[in-house]
Design an enzyme around this catalytic site. Structure first.
Site, PDB file in Angstrom:
ATOM      1  N   GLU B  58       3.437 -22.635  21.697  1.00 40.61           N
ATOM      2  CA  GLU B  58       3.095 -21.804  22.864  1.00 40.61           C
ATOM      3  C   GLU B  58       1.652 -22.033  23.320  1.00 40.61           C
ATOM      4  O   GLU B  58       1.371 -22.074  24.526  1.00 40.61           O
ATOM      5  CB  GLU B  58       3.247 -20.312  22.536  1.00 40.61           C
ATOM      6  CG  GLU B  58       4.629 -19.879  22.096  1.00 40.61           C
ATOM      7  CD  GLU B  58       4.776 -19.859  20.581  1.00 40.61           C
ATOM      8  OE1 GLU B  58       4.366 -20.849  19.937  1.00 40.61           O
ATOM      9  OE2 GLU B  58       5.293 -18.872  20.049  1.00 40.61           O
ATOM     10  N   CYS B  86       4.115 -15.267  17.801  1.00 40.15           N
ATOM     11  CA  CYS B  86       3.331 -14.496  16.814  1.00 40.15           C
ATOM     12  C   CYS B  86       2.233 -13.712  17.543  1.00 40.15           C
ATOM     13  O   CYS B  86       2.122 -13.770  18.763  1.00 40.15           O
ATOM     14  CB  CYS B  86       2.712 -15.453  15.789  1.00 40.15           C
ATOM     15  SG  CYS B  86       1.335 -16.437  16.450  1.00 40.15           S
ATOM     16  N   CYS B  89      -0.110 -16.062  19.673  1.00 43.82           N
ATOM     17  CA  CYS B  89       0.497 -16.586  20.903  1.00 43.82           C
ATOM     18  C   CYS B  89       0.763 -15.468  21.906  1.00 43.82           C
ATOM     19  O   CYS B  89       0.552 -15.640  23.112  1.00 43.82           O
ATOM     20  CB  CYS B  89       1.776 -17.338  20.565  1.00 43.82           C
ATOM     21  SG  CYS B  89       1.438 -18.808  19.558  1.00 43.82           S
TER      22      CYS B  89
END
EC number: 3.5.4.33
Lengths: 147, 147
Positions: B58, B86, B89
Site C-alpha cells: 500500500e 495495517c 498503511c
C-alpha cells in the site's frame, strides 16, 4: 565525567533537521535515529517537495536506519523526533520494534497517543524533550504561512 | 452493456501482484490504485528484499499514485489491496484522503479495524473482495515457509 549524550543532545540534532524543513517551506518536523550514541539516520519532513504523504521525517529515518544497519528491525535504536508521531509513523515504528522513541511537542489532534495507535509493547516512550522549542517552531511556521 | 470494471476486476490485478510477492519469498500482499477505471499504480510487498518495514504494498502504491498524479492527495482514487491494511498503511491512507479502499482478506491480529486506526472520514471501505483467494495464498505461503 558527565555524559554529554543526553536525550536533549540528540533532540537538538532532530531540531536542526526541523529547521531545515522550515527553510524549505515544509511543516517543520525533524528526526534522527541513534544507536550506541551515534546518529545513523537524519531526516526532515518532505511531503510537499516530494508530493508524498508518506514522506514524514520518521518514515525516512526508519528506512535510512534500516539501510545503514542492513536489517529491517531497529532493536537497540532510539528515534528522536520533534513532534509526536502520527498513526502512520507510529505504525511503522511498531513494525520496526524500535527500542525507544523520544518526541518533543505533543500533537493533540493527530498524534498517535490521541489516535490510539499501538507501538511495539517493548518500545519505551519519552515525551516533552525540547517540547517548547518544537512547538514554537511549528507556530512560527503556520503564522508565516498565513501571512 | 455490463460494466467489466468491477471491484473483482481490479482486485484480480492486486492478486497478481500478491502472487509476484509470493514468488520473491515476500509475504504475499499486492495492491493497485485506480482512478477512472485506470490502474495508475501497482505494487507488492517488498519488506524482505528492501530490508524495510515501510515497504508494504500500500505504501509503495500511495507514493507511486501521487507521483503519477503530480499531487499528494488521492481524492477520486480507489486502492485495491489483497489484505486488510495495517496501522501504518491505514495512517498513510488517512493522510492521502483516498476516496475508497477495497480489501480482500481480513487481518484479525494486525489489521487497522482491530487496531482502531482511523481513515479519513470521507473514505469508503469495502471488504471481503476475493477474500478466500487472498487468505488461501497467505496460508500457502506460511505453510511453505514452515517446511
Amino acid at each position: 565525567m558527565e555524559n554529554i549524550f543526553t536525550d536533549e543532545y540528540f533532540m537538538k540534532k532532530a531540531f536542526q533537521e526541523a529547521e531545515m524543513a522550515f527553510g524549505k517551506g515544509e511543516i517543520p518536523v525533524g528526526a534522527v535515529i541513534v544507536v550506541n550514541d551515534t546518529v545513523i539516520a537524519r531526516s526532515h519532513n518532505l511531503t510537499e517537495l516530494l508530493n508524498d504523504v508518506t514522506a514524514h521525517a520518521e518514515m525516512q529515518a526508519i528506512t535510512a536506519a534500516a539501510n545503514f544497519l542492513g536489517g529491517k528491525y531497529l532493536m537497540g535504536c532510539t528515534l528522536y523526533v520533534t513532534l509526536e508521531p502520527c498513526q502512520m509513523c507510529a505504525g511503522a515504528l511498531y513494525w520496526s520494534q524500535i527500542t525507544k522513541v523520544v518526541y518533543g511537542a505533543s500533537d493533540e489532534h493527530r498524534g498517535f497517543m490521541k489516535m490510539g495507535t499501538q507501538l511495539h509493547p517493548k518500545t519505551i516512550v519519552v515525551r516533552g524533550v525540547m517540547a517548547d522549542e518544537a512547538s514554537e517552531l511549528m507556530k512560527r511556521f503556520f503564522a508565516e504561512r498565513r501571512k
